[in-house]
Enzyme design. Structure first.
Site, short mmCIF file in Angstrom:
data_model
loop_
_atom_site.label_atom_id
_atom_site.label_comp_id
_atom_site.label_asym_id
_atom_site.label_seq_id
_atom_site.Cartn_x
_atom_site.Cartn_y
_atom_site.Cartn_z
N LYS A 217 3.13 4.67 10.26
CA LYS A 217 3.27 5.78 9.31
C LYS A 217 2.93 7.13 9.92
CE LYS A 217 3.04 2.96 5.17
NZ LYS A 217 2.88 1.62 5.80
C1 LIG Z 1 3.64 0.54 5.52
C2 LIG Z 1 3.62 -0.57 6.51
C3 LIG Z 1 4.65 -1.55 6.55
C4 LIG Z 1 5.79 -1.58 5.56
O1 LIG Z 1 6.68 -0.52 5.73
P1 LIG Z 1 7.73 -0.16 4.57
O2 LIG Z 1 8.37 1.09 5.01
O3 LIG Z 1 6.91 0.01 3.32
O4 LIG Z 1 8.67 -1.29 4.46
C5 LIG Z 1 4.59 -2.51 7.56
N1 LIG Z 1 3.57 -2.55 8.44
C6 LIG Z 1 2.56 -1.64 8.42
C7 LIG Z 1 1.47 -1.76 9.41
C8 LIG Z 1 2.55 -0.62 7.45
O5 LIG Z 1 1.54 0.27 7.44
#
Ligand SMILES: *Cc1c(COP(=O)(O)O)cnc(C)c1O
Length: 467
Positions: free
Chosen positions: A112
């Site tokens: 993120k």
């Molecule tokens: C947010 C997140 C996901 C999922 O991603 P999406 O875009 O919600 O599908 C997977 N792995 C980690 C470590 C995350 O922080």
């Protein structure tokens, strides 16, 4: 570039307004009014270029004329220069035909950061040009709050308040938030559960005078700018493996469908993608949909991969919009039905069309740990539980000779317990976070009452320029 809502009723907006607005007023999500295209020749020109160069080229058409090109390029370069690996999103081969794209070299060790570090700068840029301020308010169960805090720290136009359940997040999770002691960062530990935190945030947003007075805003995963920034690493990783002359497949551990939707968007821009593999944990609404054609909600169960513990994948609506030939009214209708009944079919033809591109696999906690263990024994790599689900899904998929890139969405040290249970090895924090446990912490503890939090926010913001 104009953006349209997936539900067809909200006004079309330019990039800067889409950035600040988030959810459309008709309840829909904003998507580009038309997809920009990169020709094969234009994609080839990106070979061997830096991550930041690729990022500028891929994202520029989405910005339109709203942020001057040189300013945008400078923001992108500054964003990714701060990451912990010179390649930003390096590829690592872990088996024949199988690669990891490491997306954990940002400040909070999870993918993120790749969108949010840029989005924080974009917010600040647009707001300061307009002479506006916002107050970001959000709740976290532990793993994603820090990415928002790191994105907003020290930004002149932003204050950020993040609520977490007191005593219910791990020490590393808490410290990744509370050791950011910038004046505009406010950590609130709520004496209650994550649900209490979420309810308080919802109540604050529903209090319209409060919301307007402080310019409440969110940087949640439905924001178009986040999706946009995630398209970049699909290009950079595929280019490294020979795109556009060679097709690749991606395996993406999925929760809200944002990351894998960005892969789909990369395909719309012209990147040749053979297959998109969706990995789910026990919260497998997507896998069940790809298997059966029916989308049906179920209760959320906690798993070893908490960032994927979701009931409804909000960004799936963006994919639906394409499969309903961009007919927003039809999407609005089918989403209303889903909301009312908790289940919906989109018709056999649409389901088949989606299955041509997507495959879903459910990977439970035991299989997640087994794949962490197996990968460690075969390659010496420690996987975090989310990435392990992506690798397990990639290994289940039928992809022939096509190279498969699994998105490694978090560093193993972010989820040390699961990794240690699976392998007996304790994953170390990377050097730049090694002193996390010694850093000074700052947070305020409040009761699980909306009034208390509202008063705290007004107190902290007293004397700041108006929103
Ligand atoms: C947010 C997140 C996901 C999922 O991603 P999406 O875009 O919600 O599908 C997977 N792995 C980690 C470590 C995350 O922080």
């Amino acid at each position: 570039m104009k953006y349209v809502s997936t539900r067809g009723e909200a006004p079309d907006l330019d990039f800067a307004d889409v950035l600040l607005t988030g959810l459309a007023r008709d309840g829909g999500l904003y998507v580009p009014g038309a997809w920009p295209k990169l020709s094969r020749g234009e994609i080839k020109e990106l070979r061997g270029r830096s991550y930041a160069d690729i990022a500028v080229r891929v994202m520029a058409p989405f910005i339109g004329g709203e942020i001057p090109g040189a300013d945008f390029a400078a923001m992108v370069r500054e964003t990714y220069a701060g990451f912990g690996h010179p390649a930003v999103a390096p590829l690592k081969q872990i088996d024949e035909g199988l690669w990891l794209c490491e997306l954990f070299h940002g400040p909070t060790l999870a993918f993120k950061d790749y969108p949010l570090q840029l989005v924080g700068r974009l917010f600040d840029h647009v707001l300061s040009k307009r002479g506006q301020r916002v107050t970001i308010v959000g709740a976290t169960s532990g793993d994603t709050g820090s990415a928002a805090i790191e994105a907003c720290r020290d930004k002149d136009s932003i204050d950020i308040f993040i609520l977490h359940p007191h005593g219910r997040v791990t020490d590393v999770q808490r410290r990744q938030m509370t050791t950011v002691t910038s004046a505009n960062v406010h950590n609130i530990a709520i004496q209650g559960t994550f649900d209490d935190c979420q309810d308080i945030v919802k109540a604050l947003f529903a209090d319209l005078p409060f919301r307007d007075r402080f310019g409440l805003s969110a940087v949640n995963s439905i924001n178009w700018a986040r999706i946009m920034a995630q398209i970049v690493y699909y290009f950079s990783s595929a280019l490294s493996l020979g795109a556009p002359d060679r097709n690749v497949a991606f395996s993406v551990p999925t929760g809200n469908f944002g990351n894998v939707y960005a892969a789909f968007a990369a395909g719309r821009l012209g990147l040749p993608i053979e297959k998109l593999i969706v990995g789910s944990n026990a919260n497998d609404i997507l896998t069940r949909f790809f298997d059966s054609g029916t989308m049906e909600t179920a209760g959320v169960v906690p798993t070893l991969s908490p960032s994927m513990d979701i009931q409804i994948s909000s960004n799936f609506e963006r994919l639906l919009f394409e499969h309903y030939r961009r007919d927003g009214r039809a999407v609005a209708k089918v989403m209303r039905r889903f909301r009312k009944n908790g289940r919906v079919d989109f018709g056999k033809a649409r389901w088949r069309a989606m299955r041509k591109r997507f495959e879903g696999y459910r990977v439970g906690d035991n299989a997640t740990k087994a794949m962490i263990d197996e990968t460690y024994r075969l390659t010496g790599e420690l996987l975090d539980p989310h990435t392990s689900i992506g690798v397990a899904a990639a290994r289940s998929a039928e992809t022939g000779n096509t190279p498969v890139i699994t998105m490694a969405t978090a560093h193993p040290a972010k989820f040390p317990r699961a990794v240690e249970e699976a392998t007996g090895r304790h994953p170390a924090l990377p050097p730049r976070l090694a002193d996390l446990m010694e850093r000074e912490e700052r947070m305020d503890i409040l009761p699980a009452e909306t009034r208390a939090v509202a008063d705290f926010i007004s107190g902290r913001l007293a004397g700041r320029p108006a929103a």
